[in-house]
Design a protein around this motif. Structure first.
Motif, mmCIF file in Angstrom:
data_model
loop_
_atom_site.group_PDB
_atom_site.id
_atom_site.type_symbol
_atom_site.label_atom_id
_atom_site.label_comp_id
_atom_site.label_asym_id
_atom_site.label_seq_id
_atom_site.Cartn_x
_atom_site.Cartn_y
_atom_site.Cartn_z
ATOM 1 N N ASP A 208 37.227 55.397 43.791
ATOM 2 C CA ASP A 208 37.106 54.021 44.290
ATOM 3 C C ASP A 208 35.780 53.352 43.920
ATOM 4 O OD1 ASP A 208 39.638 54.180 45.492
ATOM 5 O OD2 ASP A 208 38.792 55.038 47.328
ATOM 6 N N VAL A 209 34.895 54.068 43.220
ATOM 7 C CA VAL A 209 33.626 53.471 42.796
ATOM 8 C C VAL A 209 33.835 52.751 41.466
ATOM 9 C CG1 VAL A 209 31.289 53.972 41.971
ATOM 10 C CG2 VAL A 209 32.178 55.128 44.005
ATOM 11 N N LYS A 210 33.382 51.513 41.389
ATOM 12 C CA LYS A 210 33.448 50.746 40.145
ATOM 13 C C LYS A 210 32.030 50.308 39.786
ATOM 14 C CE LYS A 210 38.175 49.020 40.775
ATOM 15 N NZ LYS A 210 39.042 47.812 40.849
ATOM 16 N N LEU A 211 31.587 50.740 38.629
ATOM 17 C CA LEU A 211 30.222 50.461 38.215
ATOM 18 C C LEU A 211 30.183 49.966 36.770
ATOM 19 C CD1 LEU A 211 28.458 53.698 39.531
ATOM 20 C CD2 LEU A 211 28.296 51.426 40.564
ATOM 21 N N ASP A 212 29.348 48.991 36.529
ATOM 22 C CA ASP A 212 28.844 48.656 35.200
ATOM 23 C C ASP A 212 27.415 48.228 35.481
ATOM 24 O OD1 ASP A 212 28.386 48.070 32.599
ATOM 25 O OD2 ASP A 212 29.894 46.499 32.409
ATOM 26 N N THR A 213 26.591 49.225 35.780
ATOM 27 C CA THR A 213 25.358 49.012 36.525
ATOM 28 C C THR A 213 24.185 49.728 35.868
ATOM 29 O OG1 THR A 213 26.689 48.968 38.545
ATOM 30 C CG2 THR A 213 24.314 49.242 38.820
ATOM 31 N N ALA A 214 23.058 49.021 35.776
ATOM 32 C CA ALA A 214 21.833 49.615 35.254
ATOM 33 C C ALA A 214 20.982 50.114 36.412
ATOM 34 C CB ALA A 214 21.057 48.601 34.434
#
Length: 310
Positions: A208-214
């Motif tokens: 359930d984790v959604k990342l496009d993260t720095a």
């Protein structure tokens, strides 16, 4: 000819990796036949930027625009939907082998002067396997007559054998997160991850984790004898794969892909020497004087099960 060109296979015992001529990408890494990297066929283009070498900058440049020595530069917009230049200039170059052994290969590519990039740089990447796993060494050399800013990154998708991504946990050696806007551009200073959903310093479930993260503040643990930054993807039994990196990789981009071929959910852990849009902010760029070379190392190491893991 294969879409990804010649395939450079290296082996040490049961440890095996494959790099590609086109892009110099890492296409496969396995131990005892167990995959520790999301892979793809040599006859297709790398999906989701898998295994890409990100040089002379990682991540995004806003609108492809930046300034060098007082002159405006306009890079090709390789992420047209967001109107950015993304992931450097080496992804579609042919990388030539300059040294090969059974367990290592070193590839080189020339990034010439072109629209938006005013100084030639030579990049090499060395893949080497040993009994512990894979070591990747990037070098960048300024071949021009002016000092040039550069950043380096990579785009691997670590996996734990045949365990589903959503059954795994993620651990990051990152103490800050970079806020971004709807175009994935920096939208303010870094913020501490402590007490937020972005705190992965202790392993947290990926489901359930959604990342496009720095993430920033990536640093070795004070007790680490090798003084390395260490991220990991972990299975329920504690086994996993560690992505280690030298402290120069003070940043990491984490991207959860929902459509990786043959896998569905997959997770990219992208070590970076600088954050998104660094050609404009200047944050953590390395400034190479003429003829100067810089090297950067990271790698992948399988982790055994941990007794009592749940």
């Amino acid at each position: 000819m294969l879409v990804t060109g010649e395939q450079f296979e290296i082996r040490r015992g049961t440890v095996r990796a494959v790099a590609t001529e086109v892009g110099g990408a890492l296409r496969l890494f396995e131990v005892d036949g167990v995959p520790y990297l999301e892979s793809y066929g040599a006859d297709i283009a790398p999906p989701c930027a898998a295994g890409a070498v990100l040089v002379p900058w990682p991540n995004r440049v806003a609108d492809g625009r930046w300034t060098f020595a007082g002159h405006a530069q306009q890079l090709a917009l390789t992420e047209p939907l967001r109107h950015h230049a993304i992931h450097g200039l080496a992804r579609y170059l042919c990388w030539q082998p300059i040294h090969r052994t059974v367990d290592s290969v070193e590839l080189a590519a020339m990034i010439n002067v072109q629209p938006g990039w005013p100084v030639p740089v030579r990049a090499t990447i060395r893949y080497a396997v040993d009994d512990n796993g894979l070591t990747v060494t990037h070098t960048v050399t300024n071949m021009g007559n002016e000092t040039v800013p550069v950043g380096v990154g990579a785009h691997p998708y670590p996996r734990v054998g045949h365990v589903a991504t959503d059954d795994c946990r993620l651990r990051l050696a990152a103490s800050t997160v970079l806020p971004v806007d709807v175009r994935q551009l920096p939208a303010g200073p870094e913020k501490p991850v402590a007490g937020t959903e972005y705190d992965f310093r202790s392993p947290k479930p990926v489901r359930d984790v959604k990342l496009d993260t720095a993430f920033g503040g990536c640093a070795p643990a004070p007790s680490d004898p090798e003084h390395l930054v260490r991220h990991a993807v972990l299975a329920p039994d504690g086994s996993g794969v560690e992505l280690w990196a030298e402290p120069a990789f003070g940043w990491v981009q984490v991207y959860t892909a929902g459509n990786f071929p043959g896998r569905g959910r997959a997770i990219a852990i992208e070590p970076m020497t600088c954050p998104p849009d660094a050609l404009n902010s200047g944050t953590d760029l390395h400034h190479l004087e003429p003829t100067v070379t810089r090297s950067f190392r990271w790698g992948l190491t399988p982790l055994p099960p941990t007794t009592g893991s749940r």
